[in-house]
Scaffold this active site. Structure first.
Site, PDB file in Angstrom:
ATOM      1  N   PRO A 199      15.017  40.154  38.509  1.00 22.11           N
ATOM      2  CA  PRO A 199      15.965  39.161  38.026  1.00 22.11           C
ATOM      3  C   PRO A 199      15.534  37.857  38.442  1.00 22.11           C
ATOM      4  CG  PRO A 199      16.981  40.955  39.201  1.00 22.11           C
ATOM      5  CD  PRO A 199      15.595  40.920  39.345  1.00 22.11           C
ATOM      6  N   PRO A 200      16.049  36.731  37.749  1.00 18.69           N
ATOM      7  CA  PRO A 200      15.972  35.082  38.150  1.00 18.69           C
ATOM      8  C   PRO A 200      16.333  35.067  39.610  1.00 18.69           C
ATOM      9  CG  PRO A 200      16.864  35.155  36.086  1.00 18.69           C
ATOM     10  CD  PRO A 200      16.926  36.592  36.487  1.00 18.69           C
ATOM     11  N   GLY A 201      15.448  34.107  40.242  1.00 18.03           N
ATOM     12  CA  GLY A 201      16.101  33.842  41.774  1.00 18.03           C
ATOM     13  C   GLY A 201      15.766  34.758  42.868  1.00 18.03           C
ATOM     14  N   VAL A 202      14.884  35.739  42.681  1.00 14.63           N
ATOM     15  CA  VAL A 202      14.844  36.656  43.743  1.00 14.63           C
ATOM     16  C   VAL A 202      13.508  36.324  44.623  1.00 14.63           C
ATOM     17  CG1 VAL A 202      15.807  38.650  42.623  1.00 14.63           C
ATOM     18  CG2 VAL A 202      13.496  38.374  42.119  1.00 14.63           C
ATOM     19  N   GLY A 203      12.980  35.239  44.209  1.00 14.13           N
ATOM     20  CA  GLY A 203      11.544  34.624  44.755  1.00 14.13           C
ATOM     21  C   GLY A 203      10.394  35.259  44.214  1.00 14.13           C
TER      22      GLY A 203
ATOM     23  N   THR B  63       8.248  33.655  42.150  1.00 17.15           N
ATOM     24  CA  THR B  63       7.236  32.305  42.114  1.00 17.15           C
ATOM     25  C   THR B  63       6.826  31.990  43.721  1.00 17.15           C
ATOM     26  OG1 THR B  63       8.135  31.719  40.058  1.00 17.15           O
ATOM     27  CG2 THR B  63       6.940  29.911  41.399  1.00 17.15           C
TER      28      THR B  63
ATOM     29  N   SER C 283      21.972  54.490  28.967  1.00 19.05           N
ATOM     30  CA  SER C 283      22.622  54.601  30.132  1.00 19.05           C
ATOM     31  C   SER C 283      24.134  54.516  30.075  1.00 19.05           C
ATOM     32  CB  SER C 283      22.364  53.511  31.137  1.00 19.05           C
ATOM     33  OG  SER C 283      22.561  52.207  30.735  1.00 19.05           O
TER      34      SER C 283
ATOM     35  N   LYS D 284      22.321  48.209  39.652  1.00 16.09           N
ATOM     36  CA  LYS D 284      23.651  48.658  39.255  1.00 16.09           C
ATOM     37  C   LYS D 284      24.633  48.801  40.366  1.00 16.09           C
ATOM     38  CE  LYS D 284      21.785  50.705  35.077  1.00 16.09           C
ATOM     39  NZ  LYS D 284      21.607  52.061  34.185  1.00 16.09           N
TER      40      LYS D 284
END
Length: 838
Positions: free
Chosen positions: A422-426, A428, A744, A787
Site C-alpha cells: 500500500p502507499p506510505g509503507v516506505g 521508495t 473473498s 485484512k
C-alpha cells in the site's frame, strides 16, 4: 533539299543551344535506340551553322516534297522516347546494328526513311509488334560517321505515314507504307480562330514562366496560320509522354489535333507555374544561404587576423580526445569516430552538425567503464538498513543476501526487485536505503501515467528535439554504470498509439538481455547488467505477465499500531521537527499521545496521514515560536484535540449489535485492508435474487453460490425449505458508488444469507474472509495481514480465515495476534456455529 545544305561542314567550336519556351531545342534530350545524347551538341551546331536550315521548319526545306511522291517501301528507323512530327528537325544518335544499316540503306537511295516509335523503350531488338504502326517519313539531312561505326544523323520530318505491312525484318526492318494526306484547312471559323490564338497564348505564357525571351519564337509561331502545321510545330517541342505524343501524331484532322495539343499546353502551363514557384522559393533559400556563407567566411577571416582561427579545430580535437578516453567498446568507438568524421566534413553552423555534436557529447558523458565500488561490509550495510527502516525483515534479509553473493561473486548480474504494498509503507525510501547501504548512486524514475515507448528507448535522431530515453539519462546523471535505479509506480504504466512502455521495459529488466540494451538515440548497445533495478507497485493485477515474470516480488504489508508508533517516534517526529524549523528539545510528545494520534486520527496501512498529522502539530508549535513564545512546547492530552480537532476514528464506532442479515467481511484494496458490511433481507416474492451495490462479476457469482448452498443445507440450518418459492432475497453492499469485486466475499455472503433466513443476528465482534465452493469447501484468499490489520483497527475481536491461509499467520506480529482471536475454517458448515451471536 538544296545541294548547299548537304555540304555544310560540322564545326564543334560553334556549339550553341538555342533558347526556347516550349523546348523548341529539344535535340539535347532526343535520343534514338541507344538513348545516348552525349555528343548531340555537335549535331545541333550542324543545324544552327548550316545555311538556310531552321529548327522550326519554315517550309522551304519541305518544298518539292509531295507526300504522293514518297516511295511506298522504305527502311525503318526505330526510336525511343521521341515521336517525330512533320516540319521537325532533330539530331539522332544511331547505335544499334539494324538502325545503322537502315540509315545506310536510306543514304544509298533517295535519303527517305520511315521513323517509328517503340511502344516499350526497354526492348533492345524491337519486332514489328513492338512498334507503333503510324510514324513519320523523314529526310536525312546530315550524317556523321563515328570511328566505332556509329552514326549521328540530322533528320527532318516530311509526312505522316501508316504501315501496311513489314516486307522484311533482316538485316533491318523494311515496311510498305501508305502516306497520310492531310486535309486542306479552309477559312477559320471564330471558334477555330480562338483555338489557334489560345495555343499561341499558352505557348507564350510557358515562355514567360520559364524566363525565356519570346520575341523571336513567337514571331515564328505567329507566322504559321495552318492549324495542322501549328499543332505539329508546338507538339514537337512539348514535353509529353510517348503515348500522348503518338495520339497527336495519329490524329489527321487539323483542328482536332490542335485541340489535343492545346490540352497538353494547359497541363504544361500548370507544371511550369508550379516549377516557377518552386524555383523562386529555392532561389530565395539559396540567396540566404550564400549570404550566410559569405558572412561566415568574413567571420573566419576576422578570427584569422585576430589569431583565433583554431577554435573549431580545437573543438574537434577535444571531441576526439573525449571519445578516446571514454572507455567505449570497440564497436561503439568505431561508430562514434565515424560520426566525428562526418562532423568534420560539415559546416559548423549547419543543423545536422549541431545534432551530431550533441550526440557525441552524450557518447562522451556516458560512464562506459566507470563503476561505483560496492560497500561489501555486510555488518555495516545491516546497520544502515536498520537505522533507516523499522521492521521489514524480509526485505533487509534479501538485500544482505545480495551483498553476500556479490562479495563472493563480483561478476553476478544485478537483481530486479519489485516492492509491492500500500502507499506510505516506505517502498521508495527503502530504495534509497539500499543505495546507501551499497555505496551506490541512487536515481528515482516515476513511471506513473507514462504512455510513450520513447520515454524508455529514446527518440531516433531523425526527429527534431530527439533525446535518449530516461534509462540512459539516469545513467548519465548518476555518472556510474552500476547505480540503483528505482522504477516507481510500475503498475501505473499506460499504452496508446505511441507504443507500450511496459514492452520496452522487458529488455531493460531482463538480466539475460540488458547487457546490450540499445537506445534509439544512441543506436549502439549499452551494458545495463550492472544496474540494480528496484520497482515499486501498489498491486500486481495491472502489471503484464511477461514483465512481472522478470521481477522478484517482495510484498510489504501495512503496519500495526505498535509499529506505526515506533516509526513515528524514531523517524517521523525528528524529521518534521527539523523541517518546520524547530530544535529537538523544543517539542515534547509522549509515546502514549503518539499512539493516540495513530489510532484516532489515521486509519491506513501506511504512514502518510500520520506524517501529515505530526506535521500539523509541528506547524502549530512553529507558529508559537515565531510569535515569540519560549519552548519547550509540550503536547498533552488536553491540548491534542484543540490542535488536531476532534478524533476522526473511534474504537466504539462499530455497532454493539447487528440486525439479522448483516455480516462484516474483510477486503483487500491497493491502499490496505478494509471492512465490508454485507446486508441481506428477504421479502415476499417468487425466489428472485436481487444484487445491488455495484458488485463485480466475481461477487455476483459468489452470491449465487451462497444462495445455492443455503438452499442445499436448509434443513441443517433450520431454514424453511420452500423459501425459494415464496421469498425474494435482496443482497446489498453499502457505498454503492464504490466498485467491489474479488474472490473473498463468499464466506461473508453465506453468513449474511443464513442470518437473514433464520432471523438470527451475527456476532458484531466478528469479521471474516474466504471464498466458497458449491461442495462446501472454504477456499484460500490473499492479503491476510492487511485484512487482519483492518479488523483490529475497527475494533473487531475475532476473525475467521480459511484453513489453507494458516501459513500466512507467520507474517502477523505477535503483538497484533494478542489483540484478536483468529479462527481457521475448512468447510462451510463450520461458519455458522462460530458466527451467530451468543
Amino acid at each position: 533539299m538544296s545541294q548547299k545544305k548537304k555540304k555544310t561542314p560540322i564545326r564543334p567550336s560553334r556549339i550553341k543551344r538555342p533558347k526556347s519556351d516550349i523546348e523548341i531545342d529539344k535535340s539535347p534530350e532526343v535520343t534514338d535506340d541507344s538513348k545516348d545524347g552525349e555528343d548531340l551538341p555537335e549535331i545541333i551546331e550542324a543545324l544552327t551553322a548550316g545555311p538556310g536550315t531552321s529548327l522550326f521548319g519554315d517550309g522551304e526545306d519541305m518544298a518539292g516534297h509531295n507526300p504522293a511522291d514518297i516511295p511506298q517501301v522504305l527502311p525503318v528507323l526505330a526510336v525511343r522516347d521521341i515521336v517525330v512530327f512533320n516540319y521537325m528537325i532533330l539530331p539522332l544518335f544511331v547505335g544499334r546494328e539494324k538502325s545503322v544499316q537502315a540509315v545506310d540503306a536510306a543514304l544509298a537511295g533517295d535519303r527517305y526513311i520511315l521513323i517509328l516509335t517503340q511502344k516499350d523503350e526497354g526492348v533492345e531488338d524491337p519486332s514489328p509488334d513492338d512498334l507503333y504502326m503510324t510514324g513519320t517519313v523523314g529526310m536525312i539531312m546530315r550524317m556523321l560517321k563515328m570511328p566505332d561505326g556509329r552514326l549521328k544523323v540530322l533528320v527532318q520530318g516530311l509526312a505522316r505515314a501508316k504501315v501496311k505491312r513489314f516486307t522484311s525484318n533482316d538485316p533491318y526492318h523494311i515496311a510498305e507504307l501508305s502516306p497520310i494526306i492531310e486535309p486542306e484547312a479552309g477559312p477559320l471559323s471564330p471558334e477555330q480562330e480562338a483555338l489557334v490564338r489560345s495555343s499561341r497564348e499558352q505557348s507564350e505564357r510557358i515562355l514567360s514562366l520559364r524566363g525565356i525571351s519570346s520575341a523571336d519564337i513567337m514571331s515564328v509561331l505567329n507566322s504559321v496560320s495552318d492549324p495542322g502545321r501549328l499543332a505539329d510545330l508546338i507538339a514537337s517541342n512539348l514535353r509529353m509522354k510517348v503515348d500522348a505524343a503518338q495520339k497527336i501524331l495519329e490524329c489527321v484532322e487539323p483542328f482536332r489535333r490542335l485541340e489535343l495539343v492545346n490540352e497538353q499546353l494547359l497541363k504544361e502551363v500548370e507544371v511550369a507555374s508550379m516549377q516557377n514557384k518552386i524555383q523562386t522559393m529555392a532561389k530565395e533559400g539559396m540567396d540566404k544561404a550564400q549570404r550566410d556563407f559569405y558572412l561566415r567566411e568574413q567571420i573566419k577571416a576576422i578570427k584569422r587576423e585576430l589569431g583565433d582561427e583554431g577554435d573549431e579545430s580545437e573543438e574537434m580535437e577535444e571531441l576526439r580526445k573525449g571519445l578516446a578516453a571514454s572507455g567505449m567498446p570497440k564497436d561503439v568507438m568505431k561508430e562514434a569516430f565515424k560520426q566525428l568524421r562526418r562532423l568534420e566534413s560539415m559546416h559548423a553552423e549547419s543543423s545536422e552538425a549541431t545534432v551530431i555534436r550533441t550526440y557525441l557529447d552524450w557518447m562522451i558523458d556516458l560512464p562506459w567503464k566507470k563503476l561505483s565500488r560496492d560497500r561489501l561490509d555486510i555488518k555495516k550495510a545491516e546497520e544502515i538498513l536498520n537505522a533507516d527502516h523499522y521492521d521489514l525483515e524480509k526485505v533487509k534479509e534479501r538485500i544482505l543476501e545480495y551483498l553476500s553473493v556479490r562479495k563472493l561473486n563480483p561478476k553476478m548480474k544485478g537483481p530486479i526487485l519489485c516492492f509491492v504494498g500500500p502507499p506510505g509503507v516506505g517502498k521508495t525510501s527503502l530504495g534509497r536505503s539500499i543505495a546507501r547501504s551499497l555505496g551506490r548512486k541512487f536515481h528515482r524514475m516515476s513511471l506513473g501515467g507514462m504512455r510513450d515507448e520513447a520515454e524508455i528507448r529514446g527518440h531516433r535522431r531523425t526527429y527534431i528535439g530527439a533525446m535518449p530515453g530516461r534509462i540512459i539519462q539516469a545513467i548519465k546523471q548518476c555518472g556510474t554504470r552500476n547505480p540503483v535505479i528505482m522504477l516507481d509506480e510500475i503498475d501505473k504504466l499506460g499504452s496508446d498509439f505511441r507504443g507500450d512502455p511496459s514492452s520496452a521495459l522487458l529488455e531493460v529488466l531482463d538480466p539475460e538481455q540488458n547487457f546490450s540494451f540499445t537506445d534509439h538515440y544512441l543506436n549502439v548497445p549499452f551494458d545495463l547488467s550492472k544496474v540494480m533495478f528496484v520497482c515499486t507497485a501498489n498491486m500486481l493485477d495491472s502489471i503484464p505477465g511477461p514483465l512481472m515474470d522478470r521481477m522478484e516480488v517482495i510484498r510489504i504489508p501495512g503496519y500495526t499500531e505498535q509499529e506505526k508508533t515506533v516509526i513515528t517516534r524514531r523517524y517521523i517526529i525528528p524529521r518534521q521537527i527539523r523541517e518546520n524549523g524547530l530544535n529537538d528539545d523544543e517539542m515534547a510528545i509522549s509515546d502514549k499521545l503518539v499512539a493516540k494520534v495513530v489510532r484516532e486520527y489515521t486509519r491506513e496501512a501506511g504512514l502518510r496521514n500520520v506524517e501529515r498529522e505530526i506535521g500539523t502539530l509541528c506547524r502549530k508549535m512553529a507558529r508559537k515560536k515565531a510569535e515569540g513564545d519560549k519552548g519547550p512546547f509540550k503536547i498533552t492530552a488536553n491540548n491534542l484535540y484543540k490542535l488536531l480537532g476532534p478524533p476522526r476514528f473511534l474504537d466504539d464506532e462499530k455497532e454493539p449489535t447487528l440486525p439479522p442479515g448483516v455480516a462484516v467481511g474483510l477486503a483487500w484494496t491497493p491502499v490496505g485492508g478494509e471492512i465490508l458490511h454485507i446486508e441481506v433481507t428477504t421479502m415476499p416474492g417468487k425466489g428472485k435474487l436481487i444484487l445491488t451495490g455495484k458488485l463485480g462479476d466475481v461477487m455476483k457469482e459468489s452470491a449465487q453460490a451462497a444462495l445455492s448452498i443455503a438452499r442445499a443445507r436448509a434443513d441443517l440450518y433450520g431454514i424453511d425449505p420452500n423459501f425459494a418459492d415464496n421469498r425474494d432475497i435482496h443482497v446489498h453492499v453499502p457505498a454503492g458508488a464504490t466498485p467491489k469485486d474479488g474472490p473473498s466475499a463468499g464466506v461473508t455472503l453465506v453468513t449474511a444469507l443464513i442470518s437473514a433466513l433464520t432471523d438470527t443476528p451475527v456476532s458484531p465482534d466478528l469479521a471474516m474472509t474466504g471464498e466458497i465452493s458449491l461442495r462446501g469447501r472454504v477456499l484460500p484468499v490473499g492479503g491476510i495481514k492487511e485484512k487482519i490489520l483492518a479488523a483490529v483497527s475497527r475494533g473487531m475481536k475475532k476473525v475467521l480465515i480459511p484453513a489453507q491461509n494458516k501459513k500466512d499467520l507467520a507474517e502477523i506480529p505477535d503483538e497484533l495476534r494478542k489483540r484478536i482471536t483468529i479462527k481457521t475454517i475448512e468447510k462451510v458448515d463450520e461458519i455458522w456455529p462460530l458466527a451467530k451471536a451468543k
